[in-house]
Design a protein around this motif. Structure first.
Motif, PDB file in Angstrom:
ATOM      1  N   ASN A  65       0.824  -1.211   0.000  1.00 12.73           N
ATOM      2  CA  ASN A  65       0.000   0.000   0.000  1.00 12.73           C
ATOM      3  C   ASN A  65       0.860   1.264   0.000  1.00 12.73           C
ATOM      4  OD1 ASN A  65       0.901  -0.433   2.607  1.00 12.73           O
ATOM      5  ND2 ASN A  65      -1.080  -0.081   3.586  1.00 12.73           N
ATOM      6  N   ARG A  66       2.048   1.209   0.607  1.00 15.99           N
ATOM      7  CA  ARG A  66       2.968   2.350   0.560  1.00 15.99           C
ATOM      8  C   ARG A  66       3.473   2.537  -0.875  1.00 15.99           C
ATOM      9  NH1 ARG A  66       6.862   5.200   3.655  1.00 15.99           N
ATOM     10  NH2 ARG A  66       7.685   6.780   2.223  1.00 15.99           N
ATOM     11  N   MET A  67       3.791   1.443  -1.536  1.00 16.36           N
ATOM     12  CA  MET A  67       4.239   1.517  -2.918  1.00 16.36           C
ATOM     13  C   MET A  67       3.143   2.097  -3.809  1.00 16.36           C
ATOM     14  SD  MET A  67       5.339  -1.570  -5.497  1.00 16.36           S
ATOM     15  CE  MET A  67       3.634  -2.163  -5.550  1.00 16.36           C
ATOM     16  N   ALA A  68       1.909   1.673  -3.598  1.00 17.67           N
ATOM     17  CA  ALA A  68       0.798   2.170  -4.409  1.00 17.67           C
ATOM     18  C   ALA A  68       0.675   3.685  -4.289  1.00 17.67           C
ATOM     19  CB  ALA A  68      -0.499   1.494  -3.975  1.00 17.67           C
ATOM     20  N   LYS A  69       0.762   4.186  -3.078  1.00 16.72           N
ATOM     21  CA  LYS A  69       0.634   5.624  -2.842  1.00 16.72           C
ATOM     22  C   LYS A  69       1.762   6.397  -3.504  1.00 16.72           C
ATOM     23  CE  LYS A  69       0.574   9.027   0.910  1.00 16.72           C
ATOM     24  NZ  LYS A  69       0.653   9.219   2.390  1.00 16.72           N
ATOM     25  N   ASP A  70       2.990   5.935  -3.335  1.00 19.94           N
ATOM     26  CA  ASP A  70       4.154   6.657  -3.852  1.00 19.94           C
ATOM     27  C   ASP A  70       4.246   6.606  -5.374  1.00 19.94           C
ATOM     28  OD1 ASP A  70       4.898   7.341  -1.300  1.00 19.94           O
ATOM     29  OD2 ASP A  70       6.383   5.750  -1.086  1.00 19.94           O
ATOM     30  N   LEU A  71       3.785   5.504  -5.973  1.00 18.21           N
ATOM     31  CA  LEU A  71       3.924   5.328  -7.412  1.00 18.21           C
ATOM     32  C   LEU A  71       2.708   5.789  -8.201  1.00 18.21           C
ATOM     33  CD1 LEU A  71       6.376   3.740  -6.447  1.00 18.21           C
ATOM     34  CD2 LEU A  71       5.851   1.999  -8.140  1.00 18.21           C
ATOM     35  N   GLY A  72       1.732   6.377  -7.511  1.00 15.07           N
ATOM     36  CA  GLY A  72       0.555   6.892  -8.199  1.00 15.07           C
ATOM     37  C   GLY A  72      -0.397   5.816  -8.668  1.00 15.07           C
ATOM     38  N   LEU A  73      -0.465   4.701  -7.939  1.00 15.44           N
ATOM     39  CA  LEU A  73      -1.354   3.594  -8.275  1.00 15.44           C
ATOM     40  C   LEU A  73      -2.435   3.455  -7.217  1.00 15.44           C
ATOM     41  CD1 LEU A  73       1.397   0.971  -9.208  1.00 15.44           C
ATOM     42  CD2 LEU A  73       0.028   2.308 -10.807  1.00 15.44           C
ATOM     43  N   THR A  74      -3.537   2.869  -7.591  1.00 14.79           N
ATOM     44  CA  THR A  74      -4.587   2.575  -6.624  1.00 14.79           C
ATOM     45  C   THR A  74      -4.314   1.216  -5.996  1.00 14.79           C
ATOM     46  OG1 THR A  74      -6.023   1.465  -8.233  1.00 14.79           O
ATOM     47  CG2 THR A  74      -6.233   3.871  -8.009  1.00 14.79           C
ATOM     48  N   ASP A  75      -4.931   0.980  -4.850  1.00 15.98           N
ATOM     49  CA  ASP A  75      -4.787  -0.329  -4.202  1.00 15.98           C
ATOM     50  C   ASP A  75      -5.307  -1.435  -5.103  1.00 15.98           C
ATOM     51  OD1 ASP A  75      -3.756   1.015  -2.074  1.00 15.98           O
ATOM     52  OD2 ASP A  75      -5.467   0.700  -0.723  1.00 15.98           O
ATOM     53  N   VAL A  78      -2.686  -2.315  -7.801  1.00 16.43           N
ATOM     54  CA  VAL A  78      -1.597  -3.105  -7.228  1.00 16.43           C
ATOM     55  C   VAL A  78      -2.058  -4.532  -6.957  1.00 16.43           C
ATOM     56  CG1 VAL A  78      -0.084  -3.354  -5.221  1.00 16.43           C
ATOM     57  CG2 VAL A  78      -0.414  -1.109  -6.255  1.00 16.43           C
ATOM     58  N   ALA A  79      -3.250  -4.678  -6.375  1.00 12.66           N
ATOM     59  CA  ALA A  79      -3.759  -6.011  -6.043  1.00 12.66           C
ATOM     60  C   ALA A  79      -3.960  -6.869  -7.292  1.00 12.66           C
ATOM     61  CB  ALA A  79      -5.072  -5.884  -5.273  1.00 12.66           C
ATOM     62  N   GLU A  80      -4.409  -6.263  -8.365  1.00 19.14           N
ATOM     63  CA  GLU A  80      -4.704  -7.023  -9.580  1.00 19.14           C
ATOM     64  C   GLU A  80      -3.460  -7.343 -10.409  1.00 19.14           C
ATOM     65  OE1 GLU A  80      -7.579  -4.876 -11.795  1.00 19.14           O
ATOM     66  OE2 GLU A  80      -9.157  -5.020 -10.270  1.00 19.14           O
ATOM     67  N   ASP A  87      -2.691 -11.595  -0.507  1.00 18.14           N
ATOM     68  CA  ASP A  87      -3.902 -10.912  -0.955  1.00 18.14           C
ATOM     69  C   ASP A  87      -4.253  -9.741  -0.042  1.00 18.14           C
ATOM     70  OD1 ASP A  87      -4.564 -12.348   1.277  1.00 18.14           O
ATOM     71  OD2 ASP A  87      -6.296 -13.383   0.386  1.00 18.14           O
ATOM     72  N   LYS A  88      -3.303  -9.335   0.826  1.00 12.32           N
ATOM     73  CA  LYS A  88      -3.520  -8.239   1.753  1.00 12.32           C
ATOM     74  C   LYS A  88      -2.633  -7.059   1.349  1.00 12.32           C
ATOM     75  CE  LYS A  88      -4.729 -11.267   5.619  1.00 12.32           C
ATOM     76  NZ  LYS A  88      -4.400 -11.692   7.009  1.00 12.32           N
ATOM     77  N   ILE A  89      -3.254  -5.938   1.017  1.00 13.03           N
ATOM     78  CA  ILE A  89      -2.541  -4.785   0.488  1.00 13.03           C
ATOM     79  C   ILE A  89      -1.586  -4.180   1.508  1.00 13.03           C
ATOM     80  CG2 ILE A  89      -4.291  -3.107   1.177  1.00 13.03           C
ATOM     81  CD1 ILE A  89      -2.320  -3.088  -2.143  1.00 13.03           C
TER      82      ILE A  89
END
Length: 236
Positions: A65-75, A78-80, A87-89
Protein backbone atom coordinates in the motif's frame (compact mmCIF):
# COMPACT_ATOMS: atom_id res chain seq x y z
CA UNK A 1 60.13 5.33 18.80
CA UNK A 2 61.84 5.97 15.45
CA UNK A 3 61.44 2.31 14.47
CA UNK A 4 57.76 2.41 15.44
CA UNK A 5 57.20 5.50 13.32
CA UNK A 6 58.97 3.92 10.36
CA UNK A 7 56.94 0.72 10.70
CA UNK A 8 53.71 2.70 10.79
CA UNK A 9 54.76 4.64 7.69
CA UNK A 10 55.55 1.43 5.82
CA UNK A 11 52.18 -0.04 6.82
CA UNK A 12 50.33 3.05 5.56
CA UNK A 13 52.20 3.03 2.25
CA UNK A 14 51.50 -0.68 1.82
CA UNK A 15 47.82 -0.17 2.59
CA UNK A 16 47.45 2.58 -0.02
CA UNK A 17 49.34 0.52 -2.57
CA UNK A 18 46.98 -2.39 -2.02
CA UNK A 19 43.94 -0.15 -2.34
CA UNK A 20 45.27 1.41 -5.53
CA UNK A 21 45.90 -2.02 -7.04
CA UNK A 22 42.41 -3.19 -6.10
CA UNK A 23 40.84 -0.07 -7.58
CA UNK A 24 42.82 -0.46 -10.79
CA UNK A 25 41.76 -4.09 -11.28
CA UNK A 26 38.08 -3.63 -10.44
CA UNK A 27 35.32 -3.74 -13.01
CA UNK A 28 34.42 -0.42 -14.61
CA UNK A 29 30.78 0.11 -13.66
CA UNK A 30 28.23 1.36 -16.17
CA UNK A 31 26.50 4.59 -15.18
CA UNK A 32 22.72 4.59 -14.79
CA UNK A 33 20.43 7.61 -14.68
CA UNK A 34 18.12 7.23 -11.68
CA UNK A 35 15.07 9.48 -11.38
CA UNK A 36 12.76 8.78 -8.46
CA UNK A 37 10.29 11.34 -9.77
CA UNK A 38 9.75 9.30 -12.94
CA UNK A 39 6.67 7.38 -11.82
CA UNK A 40 6.23 5.64 -15.16
CA UNK A 41 9.74 4.20 -14.82
CA UNK A 42 9.07 3.16 -11.23
CA UNK A 43 5.83 1.44 -12.26
CA UNK A 44 7.61 -0.48 -15.02
CA UNK A 45 10.39 -1.38 -12.59
CA UNK A 46 7.83 -2.61 -10.06
CA UNK A 47 6.24 -4.82 -12.73
CA UNK A 48 9.63 -6.36 -13.58
CA UNK A 49 10.49 -6.82 -9.91
CA UNK A 50 7.22 -8.58 -9.09
CA UNK A 51 7.42 -10.87 -12.11
CA UNK A 52 11.10 -11.83 -12.07
CA UNK A 53 12.61 -11.05 -8.65
CA UNK A 54 9.98 -11.53 -5.96
CA UNK A 55 9.77 -15.29 -6.48
CA UNK A 56 13.20 -15.65 -4.82
CA UNK A 57 14.06 -12.25 -3.32
CA UNK A 58 11.87 -10.56 -0.76
CA UNK A 59 11.64 -6.86 0.09
CA UNK A 60 10.46 -7.25 3.65
CA UNK A 61 10.76 -3.53 4.53
CA UNK A 62 8.34 -2.42 1.79
CA UNK A 63 4.55 -2.57 1.95
CA UNK A 64 2.30 -2.83 -1.08
CA UNK A 65 0.00 0.00 0.00
CA UNK A 66 2.97 2.35 0.56
CA UNK A 67 4.24 1.52 -2.92
CA UNK A 68 0.80 2.17 -4.41
CA UNK A 69 0.63 5.62 -2.84
CA UNK A 70 4.15 6.66 -3.85
CA UNK A 71 3.92 5.33 -7.41
CA UNK A 72 0.55 6.89 -8.20
CA UNK A 73 -1.35 3.59 -8.28
CA UNK A 74 -4.59 2.58 -6.62
CA UNK A 75 -4.79 -0.33 -4.20
CA UNK A 76 -6.93 -2.14 -6.75
CA UNK A 77 -4.32 -1.75 -9.50
CA UNK A 78 -1.60 -3.11 -7.23
CA UNK A 79 -3.76 -6.01 -6.04
CA UNK A 80 -4.70 -7.02 -9.58
CA UNK A 81 -1.33 -6.61 -11.29
CA UNK A 82 1.50 -6.62 -8.75
CA UNK A 83 0.51 -8.86 -5.83
CA UNK A 84 1.34 -12.53 -6.33
CA UNK A 85 2.42 -13.71 -2.85
CA UNK A 86 -0.38 -12.28 -0.69
CA UNK A 87 -3.90 -10.91 -0.95
CA UNK A 88 -3.52 -8.24 1.75
CA UNK A 89 -2.54 -4.78 0.49
CA UNK A 90 -0.96 -3.86 3.82
CA UNK A 91 1.47 -6.80 3.80
CA UNK A 92 5.19 -6.51 3.18
CA UNK A 93 6.81 -8.05 0.09
CA UNK A 94 7.61 -11.51 1.37
CA UNK A 95 8.31 -14.72 -0.56
CA UNK A 96 6.96 -18.22 -0.06
CA UNK A 97 10.29 -20.01 -0.55
CA UNK A 98 11.88 -21.22 2.68
CA UNK A 99 15.51 -20.20 3.35
CA UNK A 100 16.58 -23.82 3.82
CA UNK A 101 15.13 -24.77 0.43
CA UNK A 102 16.79 -21.79 -1.23
CA UNK A 103 20.16 -22.75 0.24
CA UNK A 104 19.74 -26.32 -1.02
CA UNK A 105 18.79 -25.20 -4.54
CA UNK A 106 21.10 -22.20 -5.02
CA UNK A 107 23.88 -22.85 -2.51
CA UNK A 108 22.91 -19.77 -0.51
CA UNK A 109 19.62 -18.13 0.44
CA UNK A 110 18.87 -15.20 -1.92
CA UNK A 111 19.24 -11.89 -0.03
CA UNK A 112 16.40 -9.57 0.81
CA UNK A 113 16.44 -6.63 -1.62
CA UNK A 114 14.94 -3.96 0.62
CA UNK A 115 18.18 -1.96 0.85
CA UNK A 116 20.29 -3.58 -1.89
CA UNK A 117 20.56 -0.31 -3.85
CA UNK A 118 22.03 1.46 -0.83
CA UNK A 119 24.33 -1.46 -0.03
CA UNK A 120 25.66 -2.08 -3.55
CA UNK A 121 24.92 1.16 -5.38
CA UNK A 122 22.73 1.69 -8.44
CA UNK A 123 25.63 1.62 -10.91
CA UNK A 124 26.70 -1.77 -9.59
CA UNK A 125 23.18 -3.17 -9.86
CA UNK A 126 22.81 -1.86 -13.41
CA UNK A 127 26.13 -3.38 -14.43
CA UNK A 128 25.32 -6.67 -12.70
CA UNK A 129 22.00 -7.10 -14.51
CA UNK A 130 23.66 -6.47 -17.88
CA UNK A 131 26.81 -8.62 -17.57
CA UNK A 132 25.65 -12.23 -17.30
CA UNK A 133 27.47 -14.55 -19.69
CA UNK A 134 27.53 -18.24 -20.56
CA UNK A 135 29.84 -20.37 -18.40
CA UNK A 136 29.62 -24.17 -18.62
CA UNK A 137 31.59 -24.55 -15.39
CA UNK A 138 28.77 -23.04 -13.32
CA UNK A 139 25.79 -25.11 -12.09
CA UNK A 140 23.31 -22.66 -13.65
CA UNK A 141 25.31 -22.33 -16.86
CA UNK A 142 26.01 -18.60 -16.44
CA UNK A 143 28.42 -16.34 -14.62
CA UNK A 144 28.63 -12.60 -14.06
CA UNK A 145 31.34 -9.98 -14.53
CA UNK A 146 30.23 -7.89 -11.55
CA UNK A 147 29.72 -10.87 -9.20
CA UNK A 148 32.02 -13.74 -10.09
CA UNK A 149 30.62 -17.25 -9.47
CA UNK A 150 27.26 -15.86 -8.35
CA UNK A 151 24.68 -18.49 -7.46
CA UNK A 152 21.82 -16.59 -9.09
CA UNK A 153 20.81 -17.73 -12.60
CA UNK A 154 20.24 -15.20 -15.36
CA UNK A 155 16.50 -14.82 -14.79
CA UNK A 156 16.15 -12.17 -17.50
CA UNK A 157 17.72 -14.28 -20.23
CA UNK A 158 14.50 -14.42 -22.25
CA UNK A 159 14.60 -10.62 -22.54
CA UNK A 160 18.33 -10.07 -23.01
CA UNK A 161 19.33 -13.33 -24.64
CA UNK A 162 22.67 -15.00 -23.88
CA UNK A 163 26.11 -13.42 -23.98
CA UNK A 164 29.55 -14.97 -24.36
CA UNK A 165 32.86 -13.61 -23.10
CA UNK A 166 36.11 -13.62 -25.04
CA UNK A 167 39.72 -13.80 -23.81
CA UNK A 168 39.78 -10.00 -23.42
CA UNK A 169 36.75 -9.96 -21.15
CA UNK A 170 34.48 -8.47 -23.80
CA UNK A 171 30.83 -9.57 -23.97
CA UNK A 172 28.94 -10.29 -27.17
CA UNK A 173 25.41 -11.57 -27.79
CA UNK A 174 25.35 -15.18 -29.00
CA UNK A 175 21.60 -15.73 -28.71
CA UNK A 176 19.21 -12.84 -29.10
CA UNK A 177 16.41 -12.26 -26.64
CA UNK A 178 12.93 -10.82 -26.98
CA UNK A 179 14.24 -7.27 -26.47
CA UNK A 180 16.80 -5.24 -28.36
CA UNK A 181 19.90 -4.18 -26.37
CA UNK A 182 18.46 -0.67 -25.95
CA UNK A 183 15.10 -2.02 -24.77
CA UNK A 184 16.83 -4.33 -22.30
CA UNK A 185 18.94 -1.45 -20.97
CA UNK A 186 15.73 0.53 -20.41
CA UNK A 187 14.15 -2.43 -18.64
CA UNK A 188 17.11 -2.86 -16.29
CA UNK A 189 17.28 0.89 -15.69
CA UNK A 190 13.62 0.88 -14.63
CA UNK A 191 14.24 -2.11 -12.35
CA UNK A 192 17.24 -0.42 -10.72
CA UNK A 193 15.19 2.76 -10.35
CA UNK A 194 12.56 0.78 -8.47
CA UNK A 195 15.18 -0.90 -6.27
CA UNK A 196 16.56 2.55 -5.45
CA UNK A 197 13.05 3.66 -4.49
CA UNK A 198 12.34 0.76 -2.12
CA UNK A 199 15.77 1.22 -0.52
CA UNK A 200 14.69 4.68 0.68
CA UNK A 201 11.01 5.42 -0.06
CA UNK A 202 11.00 8.47 2.20
CA UNK A 203 13.48 10.14 -0.16
CA UNK A 204 10.57 11.17 -2.39
CA UNK A 205 9.05 13.12 0.48
CA UNK A 206 12.40 14.59 1.48
CA UNK A 207 13.04 15.84 -2.05
CA UNK A 208 9.57 17.40 -2.21
CA UNK A 209 10.00 19.03 1.21
CA UNK A 210 13.56 20.16 0.58
CA UNK A 211 12.69 23.10 -1.68
CA UNK A 212 10.31 24.50 0.94
CA UNK A 213 12.97 24.15 3.65
CA UNK A 214 15.44 26.06 1.48
CA UNK A 215 12.85 28.75 0.81
CA UNK A 216 12.19 29.05 4.57
CA UNK A 217 15.90 29.37 5.29
CA UNK A 218 16.27 32.05 2.61
CA UNK A 219 13.39 34.11 4.08
CA UNK A 220 14.69 33.61 7.62
CA UNK A 221 18.16 34.76 6.53
CA UNK A 222 16.72 38.05 5.19
CA UNK A 223 14.77 38.64 8.42
CA UNK A 224 17.77 37.69 10.60
CA UNK A 225 20.01 40.04 8.62
CA UNK A 226 17.54 42.91 9.05
CA UNK A 227 17.32 42.21 12.80
CA UNK A 228 21.10 42.12 13.08
CA UNK A 229 21.43 45.51 11.38
CA UNK A 230 18.69 47.02 13.56
CA UNK A 231 20.28 45.65 16.73
CA UNK A 232 23.81 46.86 15.95
CA UNK A 233 23.01 50.21 14.27
CA UNK A 234 23.66 52.25 17.44
CA UNK A 235 26.73 50.27 18.50
CA UNK A 236 30.02 51.89 17.50
Amino acid sequence: MRNLTFAALVSIISMFSTLAFAAGSSLQLDKVDIDLNDKASLQRGAHTFMNYCLSCHGASLMRYNRMAKDLGLTDEQVAENLMFTTDKIGETMQIAMRPEDAKKWFGVAPPDLSVIARARGTDWLYTYLRTFYLDDSRPMGTNNLAFKDVGMPHVLWEQQGYQSIDEHGQLSVTQEGALTPRQYDTMTRDLVNFLAYISEPSKLQRLALGKWVLLYLAIFFVIALALKKAYWKDVH
